[in-house]
Write an enzyme that holds these catalytic residues in place. Structure first.
Site, short mmCIF file in Angstrom:
data_model
loop_
_atom_site.label_atom_id
_atom_site.label_comp_id
_atom_site.label_asym_id
_atom_site.label_seq_id
_atom_site.Cartn_x
_atom_site.Cartn_y
_atom_site.Cartn_z
N TYR A 93 0.82 -1.21 0.00
CA TYR A 93 0.00 0.00 0.00
C TYR A 93 0.86 1.26 0.00
CZ TYR A 93 -4.10 2.86 1.14
OH TYR A 93 -5.13 3.76 1.10
N SER A 187 0.98 -7.77 1.82
CA SER A 187 0.06 -6.74 2.28
C SER A 187 -0.90 -6.38 1.15
CB SER A 187 0.83 -5.53 2.81
OG SER A 187 -0.02 -4.65 3.49
N GLN A 188 -0.91 -5.12 0.67
CA GLN A 188 -1.73 -4.82 -0.50
C GLN A 188 -1.29 -5.68 -1.67
OE1 GLN A 188 -2.98 -0.74 -2.54
NE2 GLN A 188 -0.93 -1.33 -3.16
N ASP A 273 0.58 -8.69 14.11
CA ASP A 273 0.33 -7.75 13.01
C ASP A 273 -0.94 -6.95 13.29
OD1 ASP A 273 -0.08 -6.41 10.61
OD2 ASP A 273 0.35 -8.17 9.36
N HIS A 302 3.65 -6.65 11.05
CA HIS A 302 3.37 -6.59 9.61
C HIS A 302 4.61 -6.85 8.77
CE1 HIS A 302 0.60 -5.85 6.42
NE2 HIS A 302 1.32 -4.87 5.90
#
Length: 322
Positions: A93, A187-188, A273, A302
């Site tokens: 992201y 993640s993204q 996370d 994360h």
């Protein structure tokens, strides 16, 4: 941050009811078909000098959603003479494709690597080169609520379509073996990897690290960390749009995509996370329809496994691509 979610023994069995739009498959079939009809894929590749002697790199531009040009890097081992297996890589992201010498680890391991830029993103230590020509409706600052009034206008409809096109770019390149292509992201990027794996044909595998945009309603109930905080702020202001918003998100939730992926998958999760909560990750992992494994990092957030997980990437890519 301490462990705040379900204990691991419960996470391993966590399979909640999934909110999915009844026309999920038709929506994506129509989206991709319309783009193919209106904006046929065109690709240009220009060699660049990165200063690296063992990796050759091309600056790639291809036709994305709405006909907009999308940037990418294509890395491959210098001097390779035969078509290679390829890892199509998606970025987290806010980030973009980065500079031309980045994301070369798997190229050093003998694979081609196509790194897709994120339209409209590209800040911090992952610069980007692609704008986003579309923006509609009220939204919180960021990308998570951009165009969220409707699945037709939502930002991730454009980004996920770009991701499918990136797979097509890799498979059309004569330096890539079209039968040996996989997707990867964290993640993204993990969310994009799940979507691309579900919506593309002929892939060999998927790496899905700490995926964002999975089991979204629960994620917003567990964390106020960014980017989910963007959605919380939006619904705090637009309190009459809660169900409408989650209806839009039901077309983009990673749990729905995971249930449609049948290729081997490598996941990771950090049990501390607070950005992508463990139960949201496990909701996608447990729904994943293909052969799968998950690396659990009990004392990480994360950043999950970091370099340890990169070593798993090398192992997994070698196994599925040869």
């Amino acid at each position: 941050m301490p462990q705040f979610d379900l204990p691991l023994s419960e996470l391993e069995r966590y399979a909640p009811p999934h909110e999915e739009a009844p026309d999920f498959d038709e929506f994506w079939r129509r989206t991709l078909a319309e783009q193919d009809e209106r904006h046929p894929l065109e690709v240009t590749c220009t060699p660049v000098d990165t200063g690296l002697t063992q990796v050759a790199t091309d600056d790639v531009t291809f036709t994305g959603f709405g006909g907009q040009p999308i940037k990418a890097w294509l890395h491959r081992p210098a001097g390779a003479t035969e078509p290679l297996g390829c890892v199509v890589t998606y970025i987290g992201y806010g980030g973009g494709r980065g500079l031309s010498h980045e994301h070369t680890l798997l190229a050093q391991a003998g694979h081609a690597v196509l790194v897709m830029d994120n339209r409209g993103q590209g800040t911090g230590n992952r610069v980007g080169d692609t704008g986003d020509a579309f923006s509609t409706g009220a939204s919180a600052p960021g990308f998570l609520t951009s165009g969220i009034d409707s699945p037709e206008t939502y930002y991730y409809r454009r980004l996920f379509t770009d991701a499918v096109r990136a797979v097509q770019v890799a498979r059309r390149d004569p330096r890539v073996d079209p039968g040996r292509v996989m997707v990867s992201g964290g993640s993204q990027g993990g969310a994009i990897s799940l979507a691309a794996a579900a919506l593309s044909e002929g892939l060999r595998g998927a790496i899905v690290d700490v995926p964002f945009l999975a089991h979204v309603r629960r994620a917003t109930e567990l964390t106020d960390a960014a980017p989910y905080s963007e959605l919380v702020r939006y619904l705090h202001a637009h309190r009459d749009r809660v169900e409408r918003t989650f209806r839009t998100l039901s077309y983009f939730d990673g749990v729905g995509f995971a249930a449609r992926v049948t290729v081997p998958g490598l996941f990771s999760v950090g049990l501390r996370d607070e950005i992508c909560p463990p139960s949201a990750v496990y909701a996608a992992f447990n729904a994943y329809a293909g052969e799968k494994e998950i690396k659990v990092y009990a004392y990480n957030g994360h950043e999950h496994g970091g370099s340890y997980q990169e070593a798993e990437h090398i192992r997994f890519a070698r196994r599925v691509l040869g």
